[in-house]
Design a protein around this motif. Structure first.
Motif, mmCIF file in Angstrom:
data_model
loop_
_atom_site.group_PDB
_atom_site.id
_atom_site.type_symbol
_atom_site.label_atom_id
_atom_site.label_comp_id
_atom_site.label_asym_id
_atom_site.label_seq_id
_atom_site.Cartn_x
_atom_site.Cartn_y
_atom_site.Cartn_z
ATOM 1 N N TRP A 187 0.841 -1.199 0.000
ATOM 2 C CA TRP A 187 0.000 0.000 0.000
ATOM 3 C C TRP A 187 0.869 1.239 0.000
ATOM 4 C CZ3 TRP A 187 -0.996 4.408 2.658
ATOM 5 C CH2 TRP A 187 -2.256 4.978 2.506
ATOM 6 N N SER B 169 -1.901 -8.536 -0.196
ATOM 7 C CA SER B 169 -1.296 -7.383 0.479
ATOM 8 C C SER B 169 0.033 -7.754 1.126
ATOM 9 C CB SER B 169 -2.248 -6.858 1.552
ATOM 10 O OG SER B 169 -1.574 -5.890 2.346
ATOM 11 N N VAL C 16 1.276 -5.648 3.344
ATOM 12 C CA VAL C 16 1.330 -4.886 4.601
ATOM 13 C C VAL C 16 0.366 -5.381 5.677
ATOM 14 C CG1 VAL C 16 2.066 -2.793 3.385
ATOM 15 C CG2 VAL C 16 -0.338 -3.088 3.950
ATOM 16 N N LEU C 17 -0.727 -6.033 5.294
ATOM 17 C CA LEU C 17 -1.735 -6.372 6.293
ATOM 18 C C LEU C 17 -1.147 -7.289 7.373
ATOM 19 C CD1 LEU C 17 -4.680 -5.727 6.875
ATOM 20 C CD2 LEU C 17 -5.268 -7.915 5.839
ATOM 21 N N LEU D 206 4.676 -1.566 10.708
ATOM 22 C CA LEU D 206 5.038 -0.528 9.745
ATOM 23 C C LEU D 206 5.491 0.721 10.477
ATOM 24 C CD1 LEU D 206 1.666 -0.486 7.748
ATOM 25 C CD2 LEU D 206 3.691 -1.793 7.125
ATOM 26 N N THR E 245 0.738 -1.285 13.462
ATOM 27 C CA THR E 245 0.414 -2.519 12.743
ATOM 28 C C THR E 245 -0.717 -2.223 11.759
ATOM 29 O OG1 THR E 245 1.059 -3.879 14.612
ATOM 30 C CG2 THR E 245 -0.390 -4.907 13.004
ATOM 31 N N ALA E 246 -0.593 -2.736 10.543
ATOM 32 C CA ALA E 246 -1.676 -2.573 9.558
ATOM 33 C C ALA E 246 -2.793 -3.550 9.904
ATOM 34 C CB ALA E 246 -1.139 -2.854 8.150
ATOM 35 N N LEU F 263 -5.720 2.968 4.372
ATOM 36 C CA LEU F 263 -5.128 1.926 5.220
ATOM 37 C C LEU F 263 -5.486 2.226 6.670
ATOM 38 C CD1 LEU F 263 -3.065 -0.433 5.605
ATOM 39 C CD2 LEU F 263 -1.287 1.333 5.751
ATOM 40 N N ARG F 264 -5.855 1.164 7.407
ATOM 41 C CA ARG F 264 -6.176 1.347 8.820
ATOM 42 C C ARG F 264 -5.044 0.726 9.633
ATOM 43 N NH1 ARG F 264 -10.172 3.378 11.815
ATOM 44 N NH2 ARG F 264 -11.274 4.224 10.033
ATOM 45 N N VAL F 265 -4.510 1.501 10.557
ATOM 46 C CA VAL F 265 -3.403 1.023 11.387
ATOM 47 C C VAL F 265 -3.746 1.224 12.851
ATOM 48 C CG1 VAL F 265 -1.665 1.576 9.628
ATOM 49 C CG2 VAL F 265 -2.198 3.272 11.391
ATOM 50 N N VAL G 70 4.304 4.418 3.853
ATOM 51 C CA VAL G 70 4.486 3.476 4.969
ATOM 52 C C VAL G 70 5.720 2.626 4.664
ATOM 53 C CG1 VAL G 70 1.993 3.415 5.356
ATOM 54 C CG2 VAL G 70 3.061 1.575 4.066
#
Ligand code: BT5
Length: 258
Positions: A110, A204, A206-207, A211, A219-220, A229-231, A247
């Motif tokens: 992402w 993904s 990153v999930l 990060l 954390t993703a 993106l939600r972290v 990120v």
């Protein structure tokens, strides 16, 4: 009806030996009336660009430099919204699908990187210019195909390096990318990022990963309906949205030297 019109990507094409940026030419062509799916390619770009004014190294005969005019208002009038992050993610997902026959391990970092074995194989830059209420939108795609070497500041790879002896031509990559993109963009313009989120999550990079975002380690934990993106700090709870910042993957092992 939304979604009922086939997305004829590549129905009209222009190829140039050299351009500043295929996005520049596609935006100008869009302004002059180019149809949805019109494609611009170049052997090299003298001012290839990434996000936030960054450069995209675009040497001659080294890669695919492609821009596609998108006219979702014409095809999907009731569903268009300037859903920027989501469009870039959809393009990345379609490109990944197109490349999967050669690099099935490719992952999406992402918002817009295509990674192979921890190195950047490609990137996506969607740009839009508004004329009244109608956007001229362009999806720019850069894929490293034949490059054997890169500037020392890049963690990059190419299909030639990932597939020694079996590298496709730039033309083959172009056709595969257009084929991969068409159904994903159709889904996206019909039902938004939500419709492609499960597939996006499956690829993904990153999930669930740690990060760095804006100097914080997080954390993703997911992707919102619009592709943000939600972290979260501890990997639990709803966390917060990241919309445009870069990120950095913490856990990513340094890529091996070639
Ligand atoms: C991107 O931006 O990754 C979007 C790249 C889009 C390029 C296409 S080519 C066709 C169309 N016409 C254009 O002018 N652009 C589009 P970003 O996430 O900002 O990444 C840029 C960063 O990637 C740079 O700062 C470098 O660190 C790195 N980079 C530059 N060239 C690269 C390359 N060829 N391969 C891998 N990494 C590269």
């Amino acid at each position: 009806m939304p979604g009922s019109v086939p997305v004829a990507l590549g129905c009209v094409r222009e190829h140039h030996a050299e351009l500043t940026s295929t996005n520049d030419r596609a935006l100008a062509w869009a302004r002059a009336g180019a149809v949805h799916g019109a494609c611009v390619t170049a052997d090299q770009q003298t001012a290839g660009r990434g996000r936030l004014g960054r450069r995209w190294d675009s040497p001659s005969a080294g890669g695919l430099y492609l821009s596609i005019v998108l006219r979702p208002v014409g095809l999907y009038a009731t569903n268009w919204s300037p859903d920027w992050a989501g469009l870039g993610l959809a393009v990345g997902l379609g490109v990944r699908a197109g490349l999967a026959a050669w690099v099935p391990q490719a992952k999406l970092k992402w918002p817009n990187d295509i990674l192979v074995d921890g190195r950047k194989l490609g990137g996506v830059l969607c740009e839009m210019r508004w004329q009244g209420t109608v956007p001229d939108a362009v999806a720019g795609i850069g894929i490293n195909v034949a490059q054997q070497t890169f500037a020392s500041d890049l963690q990059a790879t190419s299909l030639a390096l990932a597939l020694p002896g079996a590298c496709p031509t730039v033309g083959e990559v172009l056709e595969a990318v257009l084929l991969g993109l068409a159904p994903v963009l159709d889904q996206f313009f019909t039902a938004g990022f939500r419709a492609i989120r499960p597939e996006y999550i499956a690829h993904s990079a990153v999930l669930g990963q740690r990060l760095t975002v804006a100097g914080r380690v997080v954390t993703a934990v997911g992707f919102d309906d619009d592709g943000a993106l939600r972290v979260s700090a501890d990997g639990h709870g709803p966390g917060w949205r990241v919309e445009a910042e870069d990120v950095w993957l913490l856990a990513q092992a340094p890529a091996p030297p070639y």
